[in-house]
Design a protein around this motif. Structure first.
Motif, mmCIF file in Angstrom:
data_model
loop_
_atom_site.group_PDB
_atom_site.id
_atom_site.type_symbol
_atom_site.label_atom_id
_atom_site.label_comp_id
_atom_site.label_asym_id
_atom_site.label_seq_id
_atom_site.Cartn_x
_atom_site.Cartn_y
_atom_site.Cartn_z
ATOM 1 N N ASN A 75 68.522 33.577 42.801
ATOM 2 C CA ASN A 75 68.011 34.736 42.052
ATOM 3 C C ASN A 75 66.771 35.368 42.682
ATOM 4 O O ASN A 75 65.970 35.983 41.990
ATOM 5 N N ALA A 76 66.616 35.234 43.984
ATOM 6 C CA ALA A 76 65.469 35.851 44.655
ATOM 7 C C ALA A 76 65.547 37.367 44.562
ATOM 8 O O ALA A 76 64.530 38.035 44.390
ATOM 9 N N GLY A 77 66.741 37.926 44.702
ATOM 10 C CA GLY A 77 66.904 39.372 44.639
ATOM 11 C C GLY A 77 66.195 40.064 45.787
ATOM 12 O O GLY A 77 66.070 39.533 46.890
ATOM 13 N N ALA A 78 65.709 41.269 45.524
ATOM 14 C CA ALA A 78 64.908 42.014 46.505
ATOM 15 C C ALA A 78 63.461 41.583 46.294
ATOM 16 O O ALA A 78 62.679 42.245 45.634
ATOM 17 N N TRP A 79 63.125 40.423 46.849
ATOM 18 C CA TRP A 79 61.830 39.776 46.611
ATOM 19 C C TRP A 79 60.713 40.491 47.359
ATOM 20 O O TRP A 79 60.948 41.288 48.266
ATOM 21 N N HIS A 80 59.493 40.172 46.980
ATOM 22 C CA HIS A 80 58.300 40.807 47.547
ATOM 23 C C HIS A 80 58.306 40.754 49.070
ATOM 24 O O HIS A 80 58.403 39.688 49.660
ATOM 25 N N SER A 81 58.216 41.885 49.683
ATOM 26 C CA SER A 81 58.162 42.115 51.128
ATOM 27 C C SER A 81 59.497 41.933 51.838
ATOM 28 O O SER A 81 59.544 41.984 53.070
ATOM 29 N N PRO A 101 76.120 46.184 56.961
ATOM 30 C CA PRO A 101 75.260 47.014 56.111
ATOM 31 C C PRO A 101 73.771 46.694 56.254
ATOM 32 O O PRO A 101 72.930 47.579 56.168
ATOM 33 N N GLU A 102 73.444 45.429 56.491
ATOM 34 C CA GLU A 102 72.042 45.061 56.685
ATOM 35 C C GLU A 102 71.483 45.713 57.946
ATOM 36 O O GLU A 102 70.374 46.263 57.942
ATOM 37 N N ALA A 103 72.240 45.684 59.018
ATOM 38 C CA ALA A 103 71.810 46.322 60.265
ATOM 39 C C ALA A 103 71.712 47.841 60.080
ATOM 40 O O ALA A 103 70.768 48.464 60.580
ATOM 41 N N GLU A 126 63.842 44.877 57.176
ATOM 42 C CA GLU A 126 64.606 46.086 57.504
ATOM 43 C C GLU A 126 63.732 47.116 58.209
ATOM 44 O O GLU A 126 64.145 47.734 59.187
ATOM 45 N N ILE A 127 62.530 47.302 57.724
ATOM 46 C CA ILE A 127 61.635 48.306 58.315
ATOM 47 C C ILE A 127 61.293 47.954 59.762
ATOM 48 O O ILE A 127 61.297 48.818 60.640
ATOM 49 N N PHE A 128 61.015 46.689 60.025
ATOM 50 C CA PHE A 128 60.600 46.285 61.370
ATOM 51 C C PHE A 128 61.754 45.767 62.230
ATOM 52 O O PHE A 128 61.544 45.427 63.396
ATOM 53 N N GLY A 129 62.959 45.714 61.646
ATOM 54 C CA GLY A 129 64.113 45.250 62.418
ATOM 55 C C GLY A 129 64.060 43.784 62.774
ATOM 56 O O GLY A 129 64.657 43.345 63.762
ATOM 57 N N THR A 130 63.371 42.990 61.963
ATOM 58 C CA THR A 130 63.202 41.565 62.266
ATOM 59 C C THR A 130 64.175 40.680 61.487
ATOM 60 O O THR A 130 63.993 39.471 61.431
ATOM 61 N N PHE A 131 65.203 41.287 60.899
ATOM 62 C CA PHE A 131 66.221 40.501 60.201
ATOM 63 C C PHE A 131 66.956 39.612 61.212
ATOM 64 O O PHE A 131 66.955 39.886 62.412
ATOM 65 N N THR A 191 68.251 52.832 58.912
ATOM 66 C CA THR A 191 67.908 53.837 57.907
ATOM 67 C C THR A 191 66.446 53.735 57.505
ATOM 68 O O THR A 191 65.738 54.747 57.441
ATOM 69 N N MET A 192 65.975 52.521 57.217
ATOM 70 C CA MET A 192 64.588 52.342 56.796
ATOM 71 C C MET A 192 63.624 52.752 57.914
ATOM 72 O O MET A 192 62.590 53.370 57.646
ATOM 73 N N GLN A 193 63.968 52.431 59.145
ATOM 74 C CA GLN A 193 63.119 52.837 60.263
ATOM 75 C C GLN A 193 63.083 54.359 60.385
ATOM 76 O O GLN A 193 62.033 54.938 60.669
#
Length: 196
Positions: free
Chosen positions: A94-100, A118-120, A105-110, A125-127
């Protein structure tokens, strides 16, 4: 650009299940369990705690800061709430879209070895959104992202990637802040808004 994640409080609420004890330790008896149960009527005590943390620490301050900036004459405030949830980023149940979690996605460090397509795509998109804002903060980061205008009856907040929408053309779902800020406006802002 100011915002929060949909489940900002989940990470900080791990292991916290006793609502009265949490409130006593955090708010020193000023806030009661009955008040919180009334504020979050559809949730059990265990799920109220992360909502309190999200609202008090992140969501309500974002609303107040955005409103204060507009009040000070800044006209290009873009408020968001990030809702993407990816299985490989779930640190706990149940972490969901947790803090930070949006920072991956923004920094491409996934993790590219476990990420879905979709994550990539969302990372690109976020960048793009952040890049658009940096290049020209007077224009919306995405075509349908409204400027923040205080008042909960206007469409003034971008829900980002809430329903699997990860492409630049559909990542933003513009909503009224009232759909998010109810607990802030009804309760928390009385503690947080130093202007009152």
């Amino acid at each position: 650009m100011i915002g929060n994640t949909q489940n900002d409080g989940s990470l900080f609420a791990v292991g916290l299940t006793d609502l009265p004890a949490y409130l006593a330790a955090t708010f020193d008896g000023v806030v009661t369990a009955d008040q919180m149960r009334a504020l979050y009527p559809s949730l059990s005590d265990t799920f109220i705690i992360p909502e309190i943390i999200k609202d008090f620490e992140f969501l309500c301050p974002a609303e107040l800061w955005a409103g204060a900036a507009v009040g000070a004459g800044v006209s290009n405030i873009y408020r968001y709430t990030y809702g993407a949830v990816f299985a490989d980023l779930q640190l706990f149940p149940n972490a969901g879209a947790w803090h930070s979690s949006e920072l991956f996605e923004i920094f491409g460090t996934f993790n590219r070895s476990t990420a879905t397509d979709p994550e990539a795509e969302l990372s690109q998109t976020m960048q793009t959104l952040v890049g658009n804002f940096v290049k020209n903060p007077a224009d919306a980061p995405a075509p349908n992202w409204p400027k923040f205008v205080p008042g909960n009856m206007t469409i003034n907040v971008a829900e980002l990637a809430y329903n699997g929408n990860v492409e630049a053309s559909d990542v933003v779902q513009a909503v009224q802040s009232s759909s998010l800020d109810g607990p802030c406006d009804d309760f928390w802002n009385f503690f947080l808004d130093v202007r009152v």
